[in-house]
Write an enzyme that holds these catalytic residues in place. Structure first.
Site, PDB file in Angstrom:
ATOM      1  N   ASN A   7       0.866  -1.170   0.000  1.00 14.80           N
ATOM      2  CA  ASN A   7       0.000   0.000   0.000  1.00 14.80           C
ATOM      3  C   ASN A   7       0.910   1.230   0.000  1.00 14.80           C
ATOM      4  OD1 ASN A   7      -1.890   1.968   0.437  1.00 14.80           O
ATOM      5  ND2 ASN A   7      -2.759   1.057   2.300  1.00 14.80           N
ATOM      6  N   ARG A  90      -2.592  -2.046  -3.349  1.00 17.86           N
ATOM      7  CA  ARG A  90      -3.810  -1.282  -3.079  1.00 17.86           C
ATOM      8  C   ARG A  90      -3.714   0.032  -3.859  1.00 17.86           C
ATOM      9  NH1 ARG A  90      -6.222   0.768   2.701  1.00 17.86           N
ATOM     10  NH2 ARG A  90      -8.128   1.573   1.803  1.00 17.86           N
ATOM     11  N   HIS A 180     -13.034   2.782  -0.085  1.00 20.97           N
ATOM     12  CA  HIS A 180     -13.062   1.659   0.872  1.00 20.97           C
ATOM     13  C   HIS A 180     -13.836   0.464   0.312  1.00 20.97           C
ATOM     14  CE1 HIS A 180     -12.710   4.965   4.104  1.00 20.97           C
ATOM     15  NE2 HIS A 180     -11.534   4.342   4.042  1.00 20.97           N
ATOM     16  N   ARG A 241      -9.821  14.681   8.151  1.00 19.04           N
ATOM     17  CA  ARG A 241     -10.505  15.168   6.938  1.00 19.04           C
ATOM     18  C   ARG A 241     -11.879  15.716   7.283  1.00 19.04           C
ATOM     19  NH1 ARG A 241      -9.704   9.857   3.435  1.00 19.04           N
ATOM     20  NH2 ARG A 241      -8.170   9.137   4.934  1.00 19.04           N
ATOM     21  N   GLU A 385      -8.567  -5.871   4.737  1.00 19.69           N
ATOM     22  CA  GLU A 385      -8.374  -5.483   3.336  1.00 19.69           C
ATOM     23  C   GLU A 385      -7.141  -6.156   2.732  1.00 19.69           C
ATOM     24  OE1 GLU A 385      -8.842  -1.667   5.174  1.00 19.69           O
ATOM     25  OE2 GLU A 385      -9.668  -0.883   3.303  1.00 19.69           O
TER      26      GLU A 385
END
Ligand code: ADP
Length: 402
Positions: A7, A90, A180, A241, A385
């Site tokens: 990732n 990813r 996601h 965020r 994930e």
């Protein structure tokens, strides 16, 4: 058979190495401060972390450092890098180009590059990660791209359209993509197994609540909406965020503060969210503690988060015309009984009967936290994930477990 999952971020790179027979994590690690100085944290399974300062001017050097750690005499887990059968990457943003995971070739790299304007930090890093693996492991190694946006390509036009002028939307690919996706799909499938009914027969509202958070509406196996939009900024309030704000606030800030677009991005991505609201931390654990000690800004940050989760659950109940289950996952979703309780309490008229005791005792799940009579089930399902990415990499590499 061994698969590596990578990732890549703009200045960091996470990796995990799986033995696919049995799904054991052999090692994981993090390369940080790439392009600045360099720090490698490497953790072989069941052993202590090793933290090393290393020169990492590029993603290629970071991959080389990670690979050296994986075969090192003292804390390595492989005899040779040839033992790695496939690599799964990813990819943050796949634009409209990917609706499933895909084996990487030049055309896939080109598509990831074409989406750079929508993900200016993440997609160049992803390309660097892919090319670094080619350089270190050889061009023949099977590499697979798993896009966070892919699962949401089924979102219908009425839910992905933004009401800006059509020509501008088309010119700049402005629309909702959703994020996601790997996690939302995985926990919905796990939830279907938990319930013991076919995944394609069920409607889910999946709440992925981590540092970044989004909620998805899934109708009979297909995503029909996601709170994240063109970028991973829209929707719920997150660690740093901003989530949903009036777009008018943005033009107002640019005008009144006379700041650059880069500074504005820094505010929206890094200084807002729970950190901005609480003034103390982006981490829900810190905020829960401060709120308990009477910090009113921390309490408000928690209230905003729980209210927004509740609001979107209600919205997606309407979008789906009712859900079979609401699923909580990721750092906050799996671990914060307080956030789940405050988001769900008193929704009986919507068909959600939440059980306080089950919620308090669920220990990260998989667990049912609704009452036995609740028309809509509420589940806590841990996400994974990296494991999904590793499996997709194996599947698309064409190799089979012995
Ligand atoms: P990422 O999005 O980076 O993968 P995670 O899914 O690991 O992040 O979620 C990280 C967040 O989960 C932390 O910032 C913290 O807010 C929250 N979290 C983790 N453990 C707990 C806990 N026990 N109670 C409340 N929140 C928690």
């Amino acid at each position: 058979m061994i698969v590596m999952v990578i990732n890549s971020g703009s200045s960091s790179l996470k990796y995990q190495l799986f033995e696919m027979n049995g799904g054991k994590v052999l090692a994981k690690g993090l390369c940080e401060r790439i392009g600045i100085d360099g720090l490698l944290t490497h953790q072989p399974a069941g052993k202590d972390k090793i933290v090393t300062k290393l020169d990492m001017p590029s993603h290629q050097k970071a991959i080389e450092a990670a690979m050296s750690a994986l075969i090192s005499k003292e804390h390595g887990v492989l005899k040779s890098l040839n033992e790695i059968s496939a690599v799964g990457h990813r990819i943050g943003h796949g634009g409209i180009y990917f609706s499933d995971s895909v084996r990487i070739d030049d055309s896939v790299k080109d598509a990831i590059r074409r989406v750079i304007p929508l993900a200016p930090l993440h997609n160049p890093a992803a390309i660097m990660g892919i090319e670094a693996c080619e350089a270190v492991l050889g061009k023949e190694i099977a590499q697979v791209a798993v896009c966070d946006t892919a699962f949401h390509q089924s979102i219908p036009k009425k839910a992905y359209s933004y009401s800006l002028p059509l020509d501008l939307c088309e010119k700049h690919n402005i629309r909702r993509y959703g994020f996601h996706g790997t996690s939302h799909k995985y926990v919905a499938q796990q939830a279907a197994s938990f319930i013991g009914r076919p995944y394609e027969s069920l409607n889910f509202i999946t709440c992925h609540l981590g540092n970044g958070s989004s909620i998805a509406a899934i109708e009979k196996g297909k995503s029909i909406d996601n709170t994240m939009g063109m970028t991973a900024l829209e929707g719920l309030v997150m660690g740093t965020r901003c989530g949903d704000i009036d777009p008018g606030a943005i033009s107002s800030l640019l005008r009144e503060e006379q700041i650059s677009v880069e500074r504005l991005d820094e505010i929206l991505y890094k200084e807002s969210g729970l950190l901005g609201l609480s003034g103390i931390s982006p981490d829900v654990r810190d905020i829960e503690l401060a709120a308990k000690q009477g910090n009113t800004n921390a309490q408000n940050a928690l209230d905003v988060l729980c209210y927004q989760i509740r609001k979107y659950i209600g919205a997606y109940m309407a979008a789906l015309g009712g859900a079979d289950a609401v699923v909580f996952t990721a750092g906050i979703g799996e671990n914060s009984a307080l956030v789940r309780a405050n988001a769900l309490r008193g929704l009986n008229r919507l068909g959600i009967e939440f059980d306080e005791e089950r919620n308090n005792n669920c220990k990260g799940g998989p667990a049912l936290i609704s009452t036995d009579t609740s028309p809509t089930l509420v589940l806590v399902i841990p996400t994974n994930e990296e494991w999904v990415i590793a499996n997709d990499a194996l599947r698309l590499s064409g190799q089979k477990l012995q």
